[in-house]
Structure formats: structure tokens, C-alpha cells
Design a protein around this motif. Sequence first.
Motif, mmCIF file in Angstrom:
data_model
loop_
_atom_site.group_PDB
_atom_site.id
_atom_site.type_symbol
_atom_site.label_atom_id
_atom_site.label_comp_id
_atom_site.label_asym_id
_atom_site.label_seq_id
_atom_site.Cartn_x
_atom_site.Cartn_y
_atom_site.Cartn_z
ATOM 1 N N UNK A 112 0.789 -1.230 0.000
ATOM 2 C CA UNK A 112 0.000 0.000 0.000
ATOM 3 C C UNK A 112 0.823 1.283 0.000
ATOM 4 N N UNK A 113 2.104 1.219 0.336
ATOM 5 C CA UNK A 113 2.925 2.421 0.345
ATOM 6 C C UNK A 113 3.569 2.693 -1.001
ATOM 7 N N UNK A 114 4.294 3.826 -1.141
ATOM 8 C CA UNK A 114 5.006 4.123 -2.389
ATOM 9 C C UNK A 114 6.181 3.177 -2.593
ATOM 10 N N UNK A 115 6.532 2.921 -3.846
ATOM 11 C CA UNK A 115 7.513 1.903 -4.200
ATOM 12 C C UNK A 115 8.874 2.174 -3.558
ATOM 13 N N UNK A 116 9.365 3.414 -3.661
ATOM 14 C CA UNK A 116 10.698 3.745 -3.137
ATOM 15 C C UNK A 116 10.742 3.551 -1.632
ATOM 16 N N UNK A 117 9.702 3.968 -0.945
ATOM 17 C CA UNK A 117 9.658 3.821 0.500
ATOM 18 C C UNK A 117 9.589 2.342 0.892
ATOM 19 N N UNK A 118 8.824 1.551 0.144
ATOM 20 C CA UNK A 118 8.736 0.117 0.424
ATOM 21 C C UNK A 118 10.079 -0.570 0.254
ATOM 22 N N UNK A 119 10.857 -0.135 -0.731
ATOM 23 C CA UNK A 119 12.188 -0.721 -0.942
ATOM 24 C C UNK A 119 13.077 -0.456 0.275
ATOM 25 N N UNK A 120 13.033 0.764 0.784
ATOM 26 C CA UNK A 120 13.804 1.094 1.978
ATOM 27 C C UNK A 120 13.355 0.256 3.173
ATOM 28 N N UNK A 147 23.020 -13.538 2.583
ATOM 29 C CA UNK A 147 22.366 -12.986 1.392
ATOM 30 C C UNK A 147 20.963 -12.549 1.768
ATOM 31 N N UNK A 148 20.501 -11.480 1.113
ATOM 32 C CA UNK A 148 19.184 -10.951 1.422
ATOM 33 C C UNK A 148 18.416 -10.701 0.131
ATOM 34 N N UNK A 149 17.193 -11.161 0.113
ATOM 35 C CA UNK A 149 16.291 -10.894 -0.994
ATOM 36 C C UNK A 149 15.329 -9.803 -0.536
ATOM 37 N N UNK A 150 15.262 -8.718 -1.298
ATOM 38 C CA UNK A 150 14.356 -7.624 -0.961
ATOM 39 C C UNK A 150 13.162 -7.676 -1.907
ATOM 40 N N UNK A 151 12.005 -8.005 -1.363
ATOM 41 C CA UNK A 151 10.767 -7.996 -2.134
ATOM 42 C C UNK A 151 10.064 -6.677 -1.838
ATOM 43 N N UNK A 152 10.211 -5.710 -2.757
ATOM 44 C CA UNK A 152 9.697 -4.361 -2.492
ATOM 45 C C UNK A 152 8.211 -4.409 -2.179
ATOM 46 N N UNK A 153 7.463 -5.081 -2.995
ATOM 47 C CA UNK A 153 6.042 -5.310 -2.740
ATOM 48 C C UNK A 153 5.805 -6.790 -3.058
ATOM 49 N N UNK A 154 5.679 -7.593 -2.017
ATOM 50 C CA UNK A 154 5.808 -9.046 -2.161
ATOM 51 C C UNK A 154 4.523 -9.670 -2.710
ATOM 52 N N UNK A 155 4.273 -9.450 -4.005
ATOM 53 C CA UNK A 155 3.076 -10.002 -4.636
ATOM 54 C C UNK A 155 3.191 -11.526 -4.815
ATOM 55 N N UNK A 156 4.404 -12.042 -5.001
ATOM 56 C CA UNK A 156 4.567 -13.495 -5.147
ATOM 57 C C UNK A 156 4.147 -14.211 -3.870
ATOM 58 N N UNK A 157 4.571 -13.664 -2.736
ATOM 59 C CA UNK A 157 4.185 -14.270 -1.471
ATOM 60 C C UNK A 157 2.694 -14.092 -1.223
ATOM 61 N N UNK A 158 2.137 -12.950 -1.636
ATOM 62 C CA UNK A 158 0.695 -12.743 -1.517
ATOM 63 C C UNK A 158 -0.067 -13.840 -2.254
ATOM 64 N N UNK A 159 0.361 -14.142 -3.471
ATOM 65 C CA UNK A 159 -0.308 -15.195 -4.246
ATOM 66 C C UNK A 159 -0.166 -16.553 -3.560
ATOM 67 N N UNK A 160 1.015 -16.828 -3.026
ATOM 68 C CA UNK A 160 1.229 -18.113 -2.356
ATOM 69 C C UNK A 160 0.340 -18.238 -1.125
ATOM 70 N N UNK A 161 0.218 -17.173 -0.361
ATOM 71 C CA UNK A 161 -0.624 -17.216 0.834
ATOM 72 C C UNK A 161 -2.091 -17.394 0.465
ATOM 73 N N UNK A 162 -2.539 -16.716 -0.595
ATOM 74 C CA UNK A 162 -3.933 -16.838 -1.013
ATOM 75 C C UNK A 162 -4.219 -18.245 -1.523
#
Length: 486
Positions: A112-120, A147-162
Motif C-alpha cells: 500500500x505504500x510508495x515503491x521507493x519507500x517500500x524498498x527502503x 544474502x538478502x532478498x528484498x521484495x519491495x512489494x511481495x506479490x509473489x508471497x501474496x499469491x502463495x498465501x492466497x
Amino acid sequence: MSIRTIIVVVSTWIMTMLAITTSAQPAKVVGRDMAFYARYPYLQLSDGSIRTELTDDEFLDQCAKVIFPVNIFELPKHDDLLKELEEVVIPRLNADSLTLQHILIRGAASPEGPFVFNKMLGENRGKALFNFINSRLAFPVDDSHFSMQVEVEDYRLLCALMRRAGDSDYPVVKEICDYYLSYGNYADLKQQLKKVQGGRLWQRLLKEYYPNLRAARVIIYLQDARNLQDLPEPVSVADGNPVAPELHTVIDLSNYIFPLQLAGPRRELLAVKSNLLLDVAYMPGYDRWCPIPNVAVEYYPKHGHFTFGASFDFPWWRDYWGHKYFQVRNYQLETRYYFRSGDIALNPPGQGAAFRDFYLQGYVHAGLFGICFDADRGWVGEGMGAGIGAGYVMPLTQDGHWRLEFSAQLGYFVCKYDPYQFENPVDPNYRDHLYYYKWSLDPSLFKKRQYRFNWLGPTRIGVTLSYDLLYRRNQKKGISFNKTGP
């Protein structure tokens, strides 16, 4: 040889033999409780080879997570996983001297937040969890083992949870995500999700799934034995005291205070406006440009479709020698109903103006006026009215703080007034250079506001420039990331 001497010699011989026998026996190795590690899926024991490229399902099955509050990347104080790591898991890892091969962390933010802020947010949430674990390990890891994976807006995980929840809306959400993620268009993906079912789907996702996306998830890969001989030898400092060598570079944010904007984008509270058409008005009969200074404010609540506003028009021009006056005080109160909801659940801070597009309006107003075109044509009075209006609000900037409005009002206006003129109307030969009411009868019979004017029709048109002057305060004026542990 005395008996005492014999006893001492025999005792010494027995103790020496016991010491030799003990030193010749191998140390007893206490077996590890493998059932302990089996209880924690995020502790992955391996024989030396690891695989960090996991499917979403594999990652979900193995990982543990820390859930963060909205717009915050500081570790929560009473999180169950953090307590488990600090009190149970990490002390066992340190006691068993297992080789920590790799730490895999996935930091994310909800959409729901802006993309740049979500990345931070995603990056700093992941770093916070890594620093927490690393600072408590007896043998911290270096960057090559993290190692770190940054999912700015984690739509893949959203789909998996649904999908795992058997959600009936999973197919449509997955179709939208697959289409827009194929070319990295997060902005259109978000807008498309907001349109499904008239916004009801987005609101449900916001409540049921998005809180679970504001997280840092971790998997820790371990090897069954640690070769301590591979560690570098201690080094000495100038005073001769041995110290352990630095094995890694810790990402330390403890000395930084992040500025206000990192606590989250601000939600608009009050806008200030000016009607550009009035600012460049030309007054017929006055025969000149006659700007009408005006100012308006609009208050934006956090929920619903309604806003509330007020405006004030205050031209006060006069030309004594030309007998021209245009002096008005007009006060208006209004409320607007925006067809597009401005509810904060649907319009989180940072996504542009919450209240925009088409709206309907109801208003009331009252004012006083003094208008004169020449020596013989002047009117003074007061009036009030009410009506309805409609308009459209168009953002001019990406953040929505500057906007342009197009509007029109239709209403009923009634006023009481008196005409006046220059010089005495009873005796034209009496010249005192003053203004008089137009009244030629007995002065004792004169009463103010003997005339009445009614109007039903258009009352105002506007092309209005708007700017957000005040904002709602964030929950925190700043965020400090304090290092915990040794």
C-alpha cells in the motif's frame, strides 16, 4: 626409610599413573540432540552443500518470520521469534559449535505504500534481523555467508498465501500479478488490484493478507561440525593483551537517527486554494481589470467521502475621483462528496491525493457589498444564499500536493440593498462632494434596505489552484535503530 616416606612415594606413583592413563583416553563426545534441530524448520542442517534458490512454497515451509508494524523497520520488542532465537536457538548453536554456512533473509513491505519507500523498508527490515542474529553468535558470519532478498512489494508471497488459504479471489489476483510482474510494472499492478470489485478486494487484502507481508523472513543453514583450526589466530595489540580478530563487517545502524520522512509519507490534512478566474477578473461597468483576492481551505478527514471547506473573497477597490467602487466581503462554507473514497485504508500516505476526481458540493454563503460604476449608479447592501455545485480535482504533481480544480455552482441568492449617488439628490445645487442614498422624499420617512433582489442560477465558476498546506503528524518524528546485544 620411614613409613611416612614410603606412603608419599607410593601416592605420588599412583597419581602419576592415573594422570598418564587419563590423558591417553580420547575425550568423550556428547552426541547432539538432533530432535532439537528438527523442531525448528528454519534451521537447515547440511553436509556442506546448500541451495538458497528456493520456490515460494519451499521458502514458506522452511522460514521463520518477524512481523513489523506499518512503516516501521525497528525490531518489535516482544516478538516470539526474537525471544526464541535469543533464549533458546542461538545459545544451542553456540554450545554445539556448529558451522553457520549461510543466513538467507527475505525483507519485504506490503504494497500500500510508495515503491521507493517500500524498498527502503524491505532492506532495513532484513538488515535489522541479520544484525540481531549476527550479534549473538559466538562466531559471527561475514558478508560472504549472508544474502538478502528484498521484495519491495511481495506479490509473489501474496499469491502463495492466497493459494494456500484456498481464497476464491486467488485466480484473478494471480492473473493480474503474472501479467504486470512480467515486465516489472508495479504501479499499474497496484492500480489494477484497486479496481477489482470496486475496491472491495483491495480493502480485504489490506486486512487479511498485507499485515503478514510486512516482515523479515529467515532461514539459517548449518554444517554438522565446525573446524576450529580454520579460524585465524588471535592478534595482540600494543599493550600485549590478546584480542580476537574481526571476522566480519557488521552493518551497524545504531549511530544514526533517520529523518522524519523515513517514518512514512505524510497524509494531507488541510489544503489552501485560490480561484484563478477571480484572481484575473475583469469587472463590466468598472471598465478595468479588477482582481478579486480570494482564499479557501479544505479539510481532509482520514475516512469516508466527505470533506469540509471555507472560502473568503475580499476585493476592496475604490477610485474616488472616477466614482468607481468594488468592495465585497463574501464568506462561504461548503462540504463536498467525492465519488472516489478518500479512506486511508484505500489511500495510504504517499500514494498521491486521497480526495480527487469528481465531486458534488453543497454550500451556504453570506456577504456585504458596495458597488458603484459612476456618480449616479451605486448600490450598497447585504445578502445570503445557498446551493449546490460540482467539480473535478486533477493532481498536478506525482505526490498530489499540487492540484487543479474545475468547478461550477448553482444556487439561490437574496439580498437587501439601497442605491446611492454622488451629491445631494434633494437639492442638486447643494454641492458637498458626499454620497447620498437615492431618496428625494421626506428624510424622516427613509428606512435602510428598502430594495430586495433575488437570483436563481449560476453563482460561481472556478479554476482553482490547490496546495496541501498542513499534514497529519506521523506516529514518530524520527526512527532510531538501536543495536541490541553485545
